[in-house]
Design an enzyme around this catalytic site. Structure first.
Site, PDB file in Angstrom:
ATOM      1  CG  HIS A  84     -15.892 -18.978 -15.005  1.00 44.37           C
ATOM      2  ND1 HIS A  84     -14.866 -19.343 -15.843  1.00 44.37           N
ATOM      3  CD2 HIS A  84     -15.873 -19.858 -13.976  1.00 44.37           C
ATOM      4  CE1 HIS A  84     -14.260 -20.401 -15.333  1.00 44.37           C
ATOM      5  NE2 HIS A  84     -14.837 -20.735 -14.209  1.00 44.37           N
ATOM      6  CG  ASP A  99     -18.674 -21.911  -6.707  1.00 44.80           C
ATOM      7  OD1 ASP A  99     -18.662 -23.100  -6.366  1.00 44.80           O
ATOM      8  OD2 ASP A  99     -17.651 -21.294  -7.061  1.00 44.80           O
TER       9      ASP A  99
HETATM   10  N1  CMC Z   1     -20.449  -9.078  -9.803  1.00 47.69           N
HETATM   11  C1  CMC Z   1     -20.299  -7.844 -10.336  1.00 47.69           C
HETATM   12  N2  CMC Z   1     -19.377  -7.539 -11.265  1.00 47.69           N
HETATM   13  C2  CMC Z   1     -18.578  -8.516 -11.701  1.00 47.69           C
HETATM   14  C3  CMC Z   1     -18.675  -9.821 -11.200  1.00 47.69           C
HETATM   15  C4  CMC Z   1     -19.655 -10.090 -10.222  1.00 47.69           C
HETATM   16  N3  CMC Z   1     -19.793 -11.325  -9.712  1.00 47.69           N
HETATM   17  N4  CMC Z   1     -17.759 -10.612 -11.803  1.00 47.69           N
HETATM   18  C5  CMC Z   1     -17.094  -9.809 -12.653  1.00 47.69           C
HETATM   19  N5  CMC Z   1     -17.579  -8.561 -12.591  1.00 47.69           N
HETATM   20  C6  CMC Z   1     -17.162  -7.404 -13.417  1.00 47.69           C
HETATM   21  C7  CMC Z   1     -15.854  -6.848 -12.902  1.00 47.69           C
HETATM   22  O1  CMC Z   1     -16.074  -5.798 -11.982  1.00 47.69           O
HETATM   23  C8  CMC Z   1     -15.206  -6.372 -14.170  1.00 47.69           C
HETATM   24  O2  CMC Z   1     -15.752  -5.129 -14.519  1.00 47.69           O
HETATM   25  P1  CMC Z   1     -14.843  -4.009 -15.268  1.00 47.69           P
HETATM   26  O3  CMC Z   1     -14.481  -4.609 -16.574  1.00 47.69           O
HETATM   27  O4  CMC Z   1     -15.769  -2.842 -15.382  1.00 47.69           O
HETATM   28  O5  CMC Z   1     -13.673  -3.768 -14.392  1.00 47.69           O
HETATM   29  C9  CMC Z   1     -15.661  -7.380 -15.212  1.00 47.69           C
HETATM   30  O6  CMC Z   1     -16.887  -7.902 -14.709  1.00 47.69           O
HETATM   31  C10 CMC Z   1     -14.678  -8.513 -15.438  1.00 47.69           C
HETATM   32  O7  CMC Z   1     -14.424  -9.115 -14.172  1.00 47.69           O
HETATM   33  P2  CMC Z   1     -12.985  -9.536 -13.671  1.00 47.69           P
HETATM   34  O8  CMC Z   1     -12.953  -9.504 -12.196  1.00 47.69           O
HETATM   35  O9  CMC Z   1     -11.943  -8.758 -14.401  1.00 47.69           O
HETATM   36  O10 CMC Z   1     -12.961 -11.028 -14.205  1.00 47.69           O
HETATM   37  P3  CMC Z   1     -12.017 -12.170 -13.751  1.00 47.69           P
HETATM   38  O11 CMC Z   1     -11.973 -13.120 -14.856  1.00 47.69           O
HETATM   39  O12 CMC Z   1     -10.724 -11.618 -13.286  1.00 47.69           O
HETATM   40  O13 CMC Z   1     -12.739 -12.783 -12.464  1.00 47.69           O
HETATM   41  C11 CMC Z   1     -14.280 -14.017 -11.160  1.00 47.69           C
HETATM   42  C12 CMC Z   1     -13.590 -13.865 -12.519  1.00 47.69           C
HETATM   43  C13 CMC Z   1     -14.970 -15.364 -11.123  1.00 47.69           C
HETATM   44  C14 CMC Z   1     -13.206 -14.003 -10.045  1.00 47.69           C
HETATM   45  C15 CMC Z   1     -15.283 -12.863 -10.966  1.00 47.69           C
HETATM   46  O14 CMC Z   1     -16.288 -12.951 -11.942  1.00 47.69           O
HETATM   47  C16 CMC Z   1     -15.903 -12.869  -9.569  1.00 47.69           C
HETATM   48  O15 CMC Z   1     -15.301 -12.322  -8.643  1.00 47.69           O
HETATM   49  N6  CMC Z   1     -17.068 -13.515  -9.392  1.00 47.69           N
HETATM   50  C17 CMC Z   1     -17.688 -13.669  -8.079  1.00 47.69           C
HETATM   51  C18 CMC Z   1     -17.006 -14.784  -7.319  1.00 47.69           C
HETATM   52  C19 CMC Z   1     -17.373 -16.146  -7.857  1.00 47.69           C
HETATM   53  O16 CMC Z   1     -18.542 -16.455  -8.100  1.00 47.69           O
HETATM   54  N7  CMC Z   1     -16.361 -17.019  -8.005  1.00 47.69           N
HETATM   55  C20 CMC Z   1     -16.558 -18.396  -8.465  1.00 47.69           C
HETATM   56  C21 CMC Z   1     -15.961 -18.623  -9.816  1.00 47.69           C
HETATM   57  S1  CMC Z   1     -16.469 -20.139 -10.597  1.00 47.69           S
HETATM   58  C22 CMC Z   1     -15.909 -21.435  -9.647  1.00 47.69           C
HETATM   59  C23 CMC Z   1     -14.474 -21.452  -9.303  1.00 47.69           C
HETATM   60  O17 CMC Z   1     -13.604 -20.962 -10.012  1.00 47.69           O
HETATM   61  O18 CMC Z   1     -14.189 -22.018  -8.270  1.00 47.69           O
END
Ligand code: CMC
Length: 432
Positions: free
Chosen positions: A308, A366
């Site tokens: 998140h 989720d």
């Molecule tokens: N699985 C594997 N690696 C992950 C994941 C994951 N689910 N989420 C984040 N990471 C890693 C990502 O690769 C990154 O690594 P690095 O620093 O080495 O590049 C690090 O963690 C930080 O992630 P980010 O993508 O920069 O973080 P963000 O804040 O931009 O994205 C997120 C947040 C929710 C989009 C992301 O965690 C994700 O894609 N999660 C899976 C999709 C998901 O469950 N979404 C629902 C979010 S909660 C409800 C809502 O908002 O509706």
């Protein structure tokens, strides 16, 4: 505003800028950079707005480090234990918990705005039977901007109230119409003697040819999920509603924009993606393989329902839903749900894995919600629609707050331009 200031020094040490500090009720201080460009000629760069407060708000507070979520100051755990979705909707919209009379009045208003204009209902016939319901509801909510011209003066607080009541009351009806269209079943009209979630289940699952009794277990479970999904401060879809609304557009169009933003798998679409992922994993023996894939930078696979932007600890909503899964599945006679067991095992393995520990990746809202939706008989393609119904309350509340805020200006970010500098047009014949 406080006396605190940050002093920013540019390349010319004599040219300094005092940045005022805005103090929140709780949470980190906020630097006011609104005059930065005018005085220093520089922009700030923050892709994804990870460190940018886009507005002032009194609605929802999140402490991502501690896993705290407050609606109008009330902890989500207390609201989940004692409130109802309609009461939470009132709280979010009005800022205070209602008295008994206010709640009854609000509940009555919502119950009596549930019907759709018949011509709006006919729009569904234009969709193919296998259209994704999110595409249908975004299209139909957007098309509501072609109705209600007499009550959508966004500058009139009364019209804003009418809009809020209409959209909150009608979105379950629209969602049910999308579902019935996908099944080829006749549309079921709302019944106003039923509560918000009972009515939704009635419109989803009843058919004209049979008696239908709404399950109280299902209605209560849905109500709780809706409380947990009702708002989440400046998330992607809410920011989209605010940005679209800041141009003064018709409010139904702004909500349609929010629905579209919510659909993506990084946001509300994750609940559907989680079940798809669990089904693909299939059994506990394959979990390691998928966890390894999630950690592989060269693989686009991510653990859906994990991670998140704001929570760097357990999402409090996920905690409540995980507990709820045990109770609801048991009441529905599905306590041996293989999918729930797989999800629990996946969580256990991921939370012990160095990669997830280091990056503070925990289950989010989720991760477990789809398990409950599925147990209630709601199909996967409708999961994000459920999220949209509940989040509609948050969208409307933020939209109203934005319009009432004298500081609101049209949302218009700037950019770091890295394209070609000015160059001269060459005639087609002279291009090699
Ligand atoms: N699985 C594997 N690696 C992950 C994941 C994951 N689910 N989420 C984040 N990471 C890693 C990502 O690769 C990154 O690594 P690095 O620093 O080495 O590049 C690090 O963690 C930080 O992630 P980010 O993508 O920069 O973080 P963000 O804040 O931009 O994205 C997120 C947040 C929710 C989009 C992301 O965690 C994700 O894609 N999660 C899976 C999709 C998901 O469950 N979404 C629902 C979010 S909660 C409800 C809502 O908002 O509706």
């Amino acid at each position: 505003m406080t006396d605190k200031q940050y002093i920013l020094t540019g390349p010319d040490p004599d040219n300094t800028l005092q940045l005022p500090v805005l103090e929140p009720t709780v949470g980190p201080d906020v630097l006011d950079i609104a005059k930065l460009y005018a005085s220093q000629g520089v922009f700030t760069y923050d892709p994804g707005f990870a460190a940018t407060a886009s507005c002032e708000s009194t609605i929802t507070y999140i402490d991502g480090e501690q896993g705290i979520l407050l609606y109008r100051g009330y902890p989500i755990e207390q609201l989940a234990a004692s409130s109802s979705f309609v009461e939470v909707a009132y709280l979010l919209l009005h800022g205070e918990l209602p008295s008994a009379a206010e709640l009854q009045d609000f509940d009555h208003t919502i119950r009596t705005h549930t019907m759709l204009n018949e011509s709006l209902l006919r729009f569904f016939n234009g969709f193919h039977h296998n259209a994704h319901p999110m595409a249908m509801i975004s299209g139909v909510v957007g098309s509501m901007s072609a109705f209600y011209h007499d009550t959508t003066d966004i500058h009139d607080p009364h019209d804003r109230d009418v809009f809020a009541h209409r959209i909150i009351a009608k979105i379950p009806t629209i969602a049910a119409a999308a579902y019935k269209h996908s099944l080829g079943q006749p549309f079921v009209y709302p019944r106003n003697q039923l509560s918000y979630c009972e009515n939704l289940l009635h419109m989803f699952f009843s058919v004209p040819s049979e008696e239908f009794e709404v399950s109280s277990v299902a209605a209560e479970a849905l109500d709780l999920l809706f409380i947990l999904h009702a708002d989440h401060e400046q998330n992607c879809s809410t920011s989209t509603v605010r940005l679209a609304g800041s141009s003064g557009t018709n409010p139904y169009s702004a909500i349609a924009a929010g629905i579209s933003a919510l659909w993506g798998p990084a946001h509300g679409g994750a609940n559907e993606a989680v079940i798809n992922m669990l089904e693909r994993i299939g059994s506990a023996s394959h979990i390691d393989e998928y966890v390894d894939r999630a950690k592989d930078r060269n693989d686009s696979f991510r653990l859906m329902g994990f991670g998140h932007r704001v929570y760097k600890s357990y999402d409090p909503r996920a905690q409540i839903i995980r507990e709820m899964c045990h109770r609801v599945l048991e009441k529905l006679g599905q306590s041996n749900s293989p999918l729930f067991e797989l999800a629990l095992r996946l969580e256990e393995i991921a939370l012990k894995d160095e990669y997830f520990v280091e990056k503070n990746l925990y289950p989010n809202v989720d991760f477990y919600s789809g398990i409950i939706y599925q147990a209630l008989g709601i199909p996967k393609s409708m999961f994000t629609v459920m999220f949209a119904i509940a989040r509609c309350v948050g969208w409307v509340t933020h939209w109203r707050e934005m319009l009432a805020d004298p500081e609101t200006r049209i949302g218009r970010p700037r950019q770091l331009y890295v394209g070609p500098a000015r160059r001269e047009y060459t005639d087609l014949k002279q291009r090699s």
